[in-house]
Write a protein that holds these residues in place. Sequence first.
Motif, mmCIF file in Angstrom:
data_model
loop_
_atom_site.group_PDB
_atom_site.id
_atom_site.type_symbol
_atom_site.label_atom_id
_atom_site.label_comp_id
_atom_site.label_asym_id
_atom_site.label_seq_id
_atom_site.Cartn_x
_atom_site.Cartn_y
_atom_site.Cartn_z
ATOM 1 N N UNK A 73 26.975 48.800 16.359
ATOM 2 C CA UNK A 73 27.643 48.012 15.322
ATOM 3 C C UNK A 73 28.644 47.014 15.882
ATOM 4 N N UNK A 133 29.412 48.773 6.006
ATOM 5 C CA UNK A 133 28.780 49.324 4.817
ATOM 6 C C UNK A 133 27.646 50.219 5.289
ATOM 7 N N UNK A 184 31.755 43.647 -2.990
ATOM 8 C CA UNK A 184 31.056 44.931 -3.000
ATOM 9 C C UNK A 184 31.192 45.622 -4.358
ATOM 10 N N UNK A 185 32.248 45.302 -5.101
ATOM 11 C CA UNK A 185 32.400 45.912 -6.418
ATOM 12 C C UNK A 185 31.257 45.490 -7.338
ATOM 13 N N UNK A 201 16.562 47.956 -3.199
ATOM 14 C CA UNK A 201 16.881 47.799 -1.785
ATOM 15 C C UNK A 201 15.771 47.064 -1.050
ATOM 16 N N UNK A 209 16.760 39.084 2.295
ATOM 17 C CA UNK A 209 17.718 38.819 3.379
ATOM 18 C C UNK A 209 16.997 38.526 4.682
ATOM 19 N N UNK A 225 24.837 52.451 5.001
ATOM 20 C CA UNK A 225 23.831 52.976 4.070
ATOM 21 C C UNK A 225 23.198 54.251 4.605
ATOM 22 N N UNK A 252 27.942 47.448 -6.172
ATOM 23 C CA UNK A 252 27.812 48.837 -6.592
ATOM 24 C C UNK A 252 27.785 48.940 -8.120
ATOM 25 N N UNK A 305 29.370 56.173 -2.410
ATOM 26 C CA UNK A 305 29.666 54.770 -2.704
ATOM 27 C C UNK A 305 30.390 54.645 -4.033
ATOM 28 N N UNK A 306 29.890 55.367 -5.029
ATOM 29 C CA UNK A 306 30.473 55.257 -6.363
ATOM 30 C C UNK A 306 31.913 55.755 -6.362
ATOM 31 N N UNK A 314 38.776 52.498 -5.179
ATOM 32 C CA UNK A 314 39.349 51.319 -4.522
ATOM 33 C C UNK A 314 39.055 51.404 -3.039
ATOM 34 N N UNK A 315 38.386 50.375 -2.495
ATOM 35 C CA UNK A 315 37.921 50.433 -1.108
ATOM 36 C C UNK A 315 39.094 50.630 -0.146
ATOM 37 N N UNK A 337 16.320 43.671 1.026
ATOM 38 C CA UNK A 337 16.028 43.580 2.454
ATOM 39 C C UNK A 337 15.043 42.454 2.738
ATOM 40 N N UNK A 357 33.925 52.253 5.642
ATOM 41 C CA UNK A 357 33.772 50.959 4.988
ATOM 42 C C UNK A 357 35.110 50.239 4.830
ATOM 43 N N UNK A 394 28.765 41.953 6.349
ATOM 44 C CA UNK A 394 28.264 42.884 5.345
ATOM 45 C C UNK A 394 26.737 42.887 5.322
ATOM 46 N N UNK A 437 24.468 46.046 6.417
ATOM 47 C CA UNK A 437 23.570 46.644 5.429
ATOM 48 C C UNK A 437 22.176 46.772 6.037
ATOM 49 N N UNK A 472 34.121 53.130 -4.468
ATOM 50 C CA UNK A 472 34.336 51.906 -5.237
ATOM 51 C C UNK A 472 35.249 52.190 -6.426
ATOM 52 N N UNK A 512 18.935 42.479 15.228
ATOM 53 C CA UNK A 512 19.473 42.005 16.497
ATOM 54 C C UNK A 512 18.761 40.757 17.009
#
Lengths: 291, 316
Positions: free
Chosen positions: A83, A34, B109-110, B235, B242, A36, B113, A229-230, A236-237, B239, A28, A97, A101, A233, B287
């Motif tokens: 990707x 990202x 992203x902070x 989620x 989005x 998942x 999460x 993830x936790x 710090x990414x 989804x 990431x 992003x 995702x 984060x 895609x």
Amino acid sequence: MFVIDVVLSGLVLGGIYALIAIGLTLQYGVARIMNLAYGEFTVAASFAAYALFALAGVSPILALAIAMPVSFLANWLIYQGLLAPLVRRAPDAAALEVDTILATFGLLFIVQGVLLLLFGGTYFSYSYLAVPIRIAGSPVAANRLLAAAIAAALAVALYGALTRTRIGTAIRAVAASPSSASLVGIDARSYAAFAFALGGAMVAASGVLVSMFLTFNAAMGVVFTMKALIVVIMGGVGNALGALVAGLILGLAEALATGFLDPGLTMAVNFALFLAVLLVRPTGLFGKPGR
Amino acid sequence: MRRRDPAVPIAVLVAALALAPLPLLLGPFWQSLLVNVLMYAALATAWALFSGPTRYVSLATAAFFGIGAYTTAFLGEALPLPLVYPAAALAGAVVAAVVGLSTLRLSGVYFVIFTFGLAELIRQLVTYAEARLGGTVGRFVFVDVTPRGIYWLLLAVCVLVFLVGWWIGRSRLGWALRAIGDDEIAARHCGVDTTRTKVAVFAISATLISLVGAIMAPRWTYIDPAIAFNPILSFQVLIMALLGGAGRLFGPLLGVVPLAVLFELLQANFPNAFSVLLGLVFLGVVYLLPRGVVGLIEQGRGALRLARRTHPRPAA
């Protein structure tokens, strides 16, 4: 002694968390994906170790040496095939992003579905080095200790490679800013692919190590994704050292909460700690100040 | 666009009137499918009220949904039903306001999460409190609502969500919100009170989500924190929104309908390969529909307009 028990089990747990998270911070933080499906890759490696051990009698240590390069290659192919087209077409970081995702969410279901078809939904475990070892009078399972030691060795090796080698410096440059990295002659895209693949190798390592002492099933990937993830984060990414420290803190907190508070509160303590860190430092322990 | 705006509430009300008699005509399978579609429609649209224009991706949907569901489970026996729903909405609003005020410094992203961690923290605390105070985890929901009643209540909430979204879009709040989404610093320099705007809309969105949770609770008859605060829900809603397109009021709906139906069809026909097929569908969507269903429609419209301009219709 009770305190040593708690600290020791916390450190062992934290080391594993850190290893799980370091792979994600590469994927990431550097490759900007990202992922998942990350936890699914972990579980897939666990199943590979199980299959090698149960069917062919291959020790998990040897499985590690097989799984890491295989996963490196598989992740490199995933990045280049699935990707990279998304990276190329994305106009900005936010769009990338969203795309990644969605794409890795799809990947999550595919990997999970394949594992379910192969192994079903039941829990698996195998017994390897399940003997207690005494350290300063406290018993620790040998397999957990070995896993933590390998995790620490891998983390140190990775940290050394990132800070001491030319390739590592280039990777950190791409993590800091892909566009500026290309200005100084770094091929940002191929380094991103390399970092994603390296993250994949770390995932495989953590999956194999975790399988030595944990019971797992095909649906468990999400748990690993979330833990990773936790930790990422909170640290710090894109910062491997941050992931290491955050992993250790969370592991210790979990052990302390179990030992001194109430076992029912361990997860609550973990999340409360995570939220508190973000409130004080909005970009994690070692993160750069936000935009 | 603004000129045609009054058409929105009329269209929403007409659609609701057309959908209202359906449970009287359809069997239990279709009825439960429709309840699912309505639930996701309300959730995804309410989610996009805040996250669409600001681009703050929230994973706290499950938290507010669970708060609503648990309010119903706790108060369902003690209070008359017409009071339970406002209580659930209020609970969601209060939590959202507190959370909103404390998370304003986070971005990107902070924030994503953080909201996820928040949902998990609330779930863990509810589990702990239930185990400690009640002795058991999970409880029965004793509320006198029929499946048809749930359908109509959800339909009413959907109408409410769309009307609120329409109102926000036209109000000062909506302009402020879009300004924040474009560039938060610039918005602040233009005199937009970014803090108040974000917290207000976040709370509105959370209130609506809590309301949906409160209405859905009786459908399970028994709930525990793992059901009510299921993180998968966050989620799924993300989804769907989005896929449809979170930037337009009716965008999420375009993602909800195909995905909810697809989930149902795949699960019924290919129970073993469900996950794999679902994953392939997702990849296909990413895609082939890079800008969501809304993007596809707008592209089609643009092409049509272009065609009309180059080949003007002869004046009759």
